[in-house]
Design an enzyme around this catalytic site. Structure first.
Site, PDB file in Angstrom:
ATOM      1  N   ASP A  82     -75.905 129.159 158.874  1.00 51.90           N
ATOM      2  CA  ASP A  82     -77.014 128.309 158.427  1.00 51.90           C
ATOM      3  C   ASP A  82     -77.452 127.388 159.553  1.00 51.90           C
ATOM      4  O   ASP A  82     -76.718 127.149 160.510  1.00 51.90           O
ATOM      5  CB  ASP A  82     -76.608 127.479 157.206  1.00 51.90           C
ATOM      6  CG  ASP A  82     -75.477 126.502 157.504  1.00 51.90           C
ATOM      7  OD1 ASP A  82     -74.508 126.905 158.185  1.00 51.90           O
ATOM      8  OD2 ASP A  82     -75.559 125.334 157.089  1.00 51.90           O
ATOM      9  N   GLU A 175     -72.537 125.321 156.471  1.00 54.60           N
ATOM     10  CA  GLU A 175     -71.727 124.361 157.231  1.00 54.60           C
ATOM     11  C   GLU A 175     -72.438 123.027 157.374  1.00 54.60           C
ATOM     12  O   GLU A 175     -71.834 121.967 157.305  1.00 54.60           O
ATOM     13  CB  GLU A 175     -71.411 124.929 158.623  1.00 54.60           C
ATOM     14  CG  GLU A 175     -70.419 124.110 159.444  1.00 54.60           C
ATOM     15  CD  GLU A 175     -71.040 123.030 160.320  1.00 54.60           C
ATOM     16  OE1 GLU A 175     -70.278 122.248 160.901  1.00 54.60           O
ATOM     17  OE2 GLU A 175     -72.283 122.944 160.428  1.00 54.60           O
TER      18      GLU A 175
HETATM   19 ZN   LIG Z   1     -72.849 123.607 163.946  1.00 57.65          ZN
END
Ligand SMILES: [Zn+2]
Length: 417
Positions: A82, A175
């Site tokens: 992401d 994340e």
């Molecule tokens: Zn990162």
């Protein structure tokens, strides 16, 4: 054979931004599957037939050890798919610019310029090719450069046929919003230890992070018409301000750096009857971290002595811990990272204590020791993000080195299974 720059450009063009207020479970936005599907296909194209994406959008794949290397530790490589929702990752148009020094014109039409005065670290990269944006989106080298480095390293290792241990590969969603390891299958992953390949200058690796907690302080007041409130009203908002006044005023993010921890007032909501203060608490030292959390409760007790039991209620919970707490007993893994970087041509690798956390923190405390290797994303989460090409190539060499039988033979460590 592919190359790391083409890979980064190809991955950067896929819109895979995570969402702060998206779906409750991984992935927070279904578009992250686009990236996952592409990577599963690319792993298969490398001959890694066992690659798959699970229902939570985690991509896994394994390369078996070469004959005779079955007893080497299995090394995990982890990067996130992401990009940060803080800056759009839609319609990313990467471009490679040869940097001659000075300002960089990223976008002629819109006159978007990366100013050398604003970003002095650019000076280090004069004479190099830089992968840049067109000034309208982030690049997403955080962490697609990490993915590109991992896949390029694996492709080269397979092509060269050099001996290596078992390689475990994982690409994670979400994340950037702190949900990158919620559904990570540490056991199924099967690595003895691992490395996240994420963020940062290619000469700088990381194995120290904050210990982190969050707190809600709920203040209960008592409302009454202000005209008749003498000696009766308890204004929750004013008491909340008093509460904050009981915390050390210099120990806030704006006043701290290096190994100095802080209390950070993140949100303040309420009225006369009720107010809620939300803090995050950070410290590299576990001892000081515990003291800070205790301080949050002590301040609540102080308020309660002044205004009555139950006026302030402190709810404090842990978010993640400093991976060094675990790694300090297995510094050979950290040394492997440093040796690999040196062998990749970095004369003096540095390591900085992160004033934040990484996916590696969570993984480390879930049982997979996981320091961080850099991936050469500069100015992440913004329109001026860039990645120097020579740094990306150094990253590939570094990752190949941590997988090499030559260096792994010196590592005793095996995860308890
Ligand atoms: Zn990162």
């Amino acid at each position: 054979m592919d190359n790391v720059v083409n890979r980064l450009i190809r991955y950067a063009k896929v819109h895979s931004e995570s969402e702060y207020h998206g779906r409750e479970t991984n992935p927070t936005d279904l578009r992250e599957f686009d990236m996952a599907k592409l990577l599963v296909q690319e792993l298969k194209d490398l001959g890694i037939e066992n690659a798959f994406c699970d229902e939570h959008c985690y991509v896994y794949g394994w390369v078996e050890a070469t004959p005779g290397c079955e007893n080497l530790p299995a090394v995990g490589l982890v990067a996130h798919m992401d990009t940060s929702p803080d800056c759009t990752g839609k319609d990313v148009k990467p471009q490679v610019i040869h940097y001659e020094g000075g300002d960089i014109l990223l976008n002629k039409e819109q006159n978007i310029v990366m100013e050398a005065a604003m970003y002095p670290e650019l000076a280090k990269f004069v004479g190099q090719d830089l992968v840049c944006t067109d000034g309208t989106t982030l690049l997403g080298a955080d962490d697609k450069a990490g993915i590109a480095i991992i896949l390029q390293a694996v492709e080269e290792i397979l092509a060269e046929g050099k001996p290596h241990g078992r390689i475990c590969i994982a690409f994670t969603p979400d994340e950037e919003i702190g949900k990158g390891t919620d559904n990570f299958d540490v056991e199924g992953f099967g690595a003895d230890f691992g490395f996240t390949v994420d963020g940062g200058d290619i000469t700088d690796y990381e194995y120290e992070t904050f210990n982190a907690a969050k707190a809600n302080i709920t203040i209960t007041g008592l409302s009454i018409h202000p005209g008749f409130s003498k000696d009766v009203m308890r204004n929750a908002l004013l008491i909340a301000m008093e509460y904050n006044g009981l915390l050390p005023p210099m120990e806030t993010p704006v006043n701290t750096e290096g190994y100095e921890g802080f209390y950070h007032l993140l949100e303040m909501n309420g009225g006369v009857e009720k107010a809620v203060l939300t803090y995050i608490i950070r410290d590299h030292s576990m001892e000081r971290f515990l003291e800070r959390k205790a301080q949050m409760h002590k301040a609540a007790e102080m308020i309660n002595r002044r205004y009555g039991e139950g006026t302030a209620v402190a709810d404090v919970w842990d978010q993640y811990y400093n991976m060094y707490e675990k790694l300090k007993d297995h510094m050979e893994i950290v040394e492997l990272a440093e040796t690999a970087m040196k062998a990749a041509g970095i004369e003096k690798p540095t390591h900085s204590a992160i004033r934040g956390g990484t996916d590696g923190c969570m993984l480390t405390f879930k049982g997979l020791l996981c320091p961080n290797l850099p991936c050469a994303s500069h100015n992440p989460h913004g329109r001026f993000e860039f990645s120097p090409v020579p740094s990306l190539e150094t990253g590939v060499r570094t990752v190949k080195n941590v997988l090499s039988a030559e260096l792994l033979e010196k590592i005793e460590f095996r995860k308890e299974k």
